[in-house]
Design an enzyme around this catalytic site. Structure first.
Site, short mmCIF file in Angstrom:
data_model
loop_
_atom_site.label_atom_id
_atom_site.label_comp_id
_atom_site.label_asym_id
_atom_site.label_seq_id
_atom_site.Cartn_x
_atom_site.Cartn_y
_atom_site.Cartn_z
N TYR A 98 69.67 16.67 13.72
CA TYR A 98 70.15 17.11 15.03
C TYR A 98 71.55 16.57 15.28
O TYR A 98 71.88 16.13 16.38
CB TYR A 98 69.18 16.67 16.13
N ASP B 1 75.01 15.46 3.21
CA ASP B 1 74.79 15.83 1.80
C ASP B 1 74.18 14.70 0.99
O ASP B 1 73.27 14.93 0.18
CB ASP B 1 76.12 16.24 1.15
N HIS C 267 75.48 24.26 3.44
CA HIS C 267 76.48 23.92 2.42
C HIS C 267 75.74 23.85 1.09
O HIS C 267 74.61 23.38 1.02
CB HIS C 267 77.12 22.57 2.77
N GLY D 116 80.00 22.05 14.17
CA GLY D 116 78.85 22.46 14.95
C GLY D 116 79.11 22.65 16.43
O GLY D 116 78.55 23.56 17.05
N GLU E 243 88.79 21.44 1.75
CA GLU E 243 88.78 20.18 2.50
C GLU E 243 89.72 19.16 1.88
O GLU E 243 90.51 18.50 2.58
CB GLU E 243 87.36 19.60 2.53
#
Length: 336
Positions: free
Chosen positions: A25, A83, A108, A134, A195
């Site tokens: 969350y 990740d 991802h 997000g 990135e």
């Protein structure tokens, strides 16, 4: 030509009677869970025992359970944890609780592409990757629009993986803006490269180098800050709205000419480095290094983070932004 999907291509009824478990969350997790819930989906949030987010989830009207319980109840499981933590969470709480015929989803492709998670053959594996942090996924959904996203299907055991993934994309608002079809490999490698070389690593390196060059030459740090960091937003907004051509059209001819001449020097110098960066992503070197760094307790990562926050550039920026209330300036202290 890229294949794109919009609201008309996605059918929310595919999710009727289905339960979606959103695991985590954080930035993406709260946006996916709330957007899908408000789109009429049955959502349950999976959190580890003692999670500080539990009370927040319940206060926002969502169901919450342990990761294992949420997975058992779900037909679609979206993993939205970091990740490097995801493989252990998957192994300890998800792997043995997936229903046959369920769909395991990601935002991802890192852990599927580098095979740190290997789902069983009896589940679908798909990805919906919003191309935004997000909080913007949430904000734009609430405004009635959405952020673009990527869709990929790694395994279609049920024959319904793509339809279910598109329905999920619609539930969180991505098909309002458009979803591009890709693969886990392409998404992972291009995302990491973008990135590292441009969006995070490249831009910040240019800002730091420009600021430090001017200050070393005796110019005021405050002036250097405005020239090398503050005005970057103006240029990025122009590119965002109309590409490079609109940016060049909007700036002075002096800026355009100087930009071409010096930009070409930078581009020629950096392409060889970029090729090496991409090679390290493609052959898994970066992934192995990052996984090892986490296994060691992230000492190098935390030390580098501290150096970034100790920069003169950052001190000057904090003081100047305090003088500009229209910015709604943010202050953050990362743990070191």
């Amino acid at each position: 030509m890229a294949v794109m999907y919009y609201d008309k291509d996605a059918d929310l009824s595919v999710l009727e009677g289905k339960t979606i478990a959103v695991i985590g969350y954080g930035s993406q997790g709260h946006a996916h869970a709330l957007n899908a819930h408000e789109s009429g989906c049955n959502v349950i949030v999976g959190l580890h025992e003692g999670s500080r987010s539990r009370a927040k989830v319940e206060a926002e009207g969502l169901k919450v359970a342990s990761v294992a319980e949420a997975t058992k109840a779900a037909d679609i499981v979206m993993l939205l944890t970091p990740d490097t933590k995801m493989p252990k969470i998957y192994a300890d709480h998800v792997a043995d609780n997936l229903k046959a015929g369920a769909m395991l989803m990601f935002s991802h492709g890192f852990n599927i592409h580098y095979k740190t998670i290997q789902p069983p053959e009896n589940v679908d594996v798909a990805m919906i990757a919003p191309k935004s942090p997000g909080h913007r996924v949430r904000e734009l959904y609430q405004e009635g629009s959405g952020v673009p996203g990527l869709i990929a299907v790694e395994r279609d055991t049920t024959g319904e993986a793509k339809n279910r993934a598109l329905a999920y994309a619609k539930a969180i608002g991505c098909t309002r803006a458009g979803v591009i079809e890709t693969t886990f490999k392409e998404e992972t490698e291009t995302d990491l490269f973008g990135e590292q070389s441009v969006l995070c690593g490249g831009v910040t390196a240019l800002v730091r180098a420009g600021f430090e060059t001017l200050v070393k030459a005796g110019y005021q740090p405050e002036v250097a800050y405005f020239e090398c960091l503050h005005e970057l937003k103006l240029i990025v907004d122009l590119m965002y709205e109309g590409g490079l051509s609109y940016m060049w059209y909007s700036v002075s001819e002096t800026a355009e000419y100087g930009g071409y001449v010096v930009g070409d020097r930078f581009e020629d110098a950096v392409k060889e480095e970029m090729a090496d960066v991409l090679q390290r992503i493609q052959d898994g070197t970066f992934a192995r290094d990052w996984i090892k760094e986490n296994e060691d307790g992230t000492p190098n990562f935390r030390a580098r983070r501290q150096r970034e926050h100790d920069l003169l550039l950052e001190d000057v920026g904090v003081n100047l932004r305090d003088l500009m209330p229209f910015l709604n300036a943010k202050k953050i202290k990362q743990e070191s």
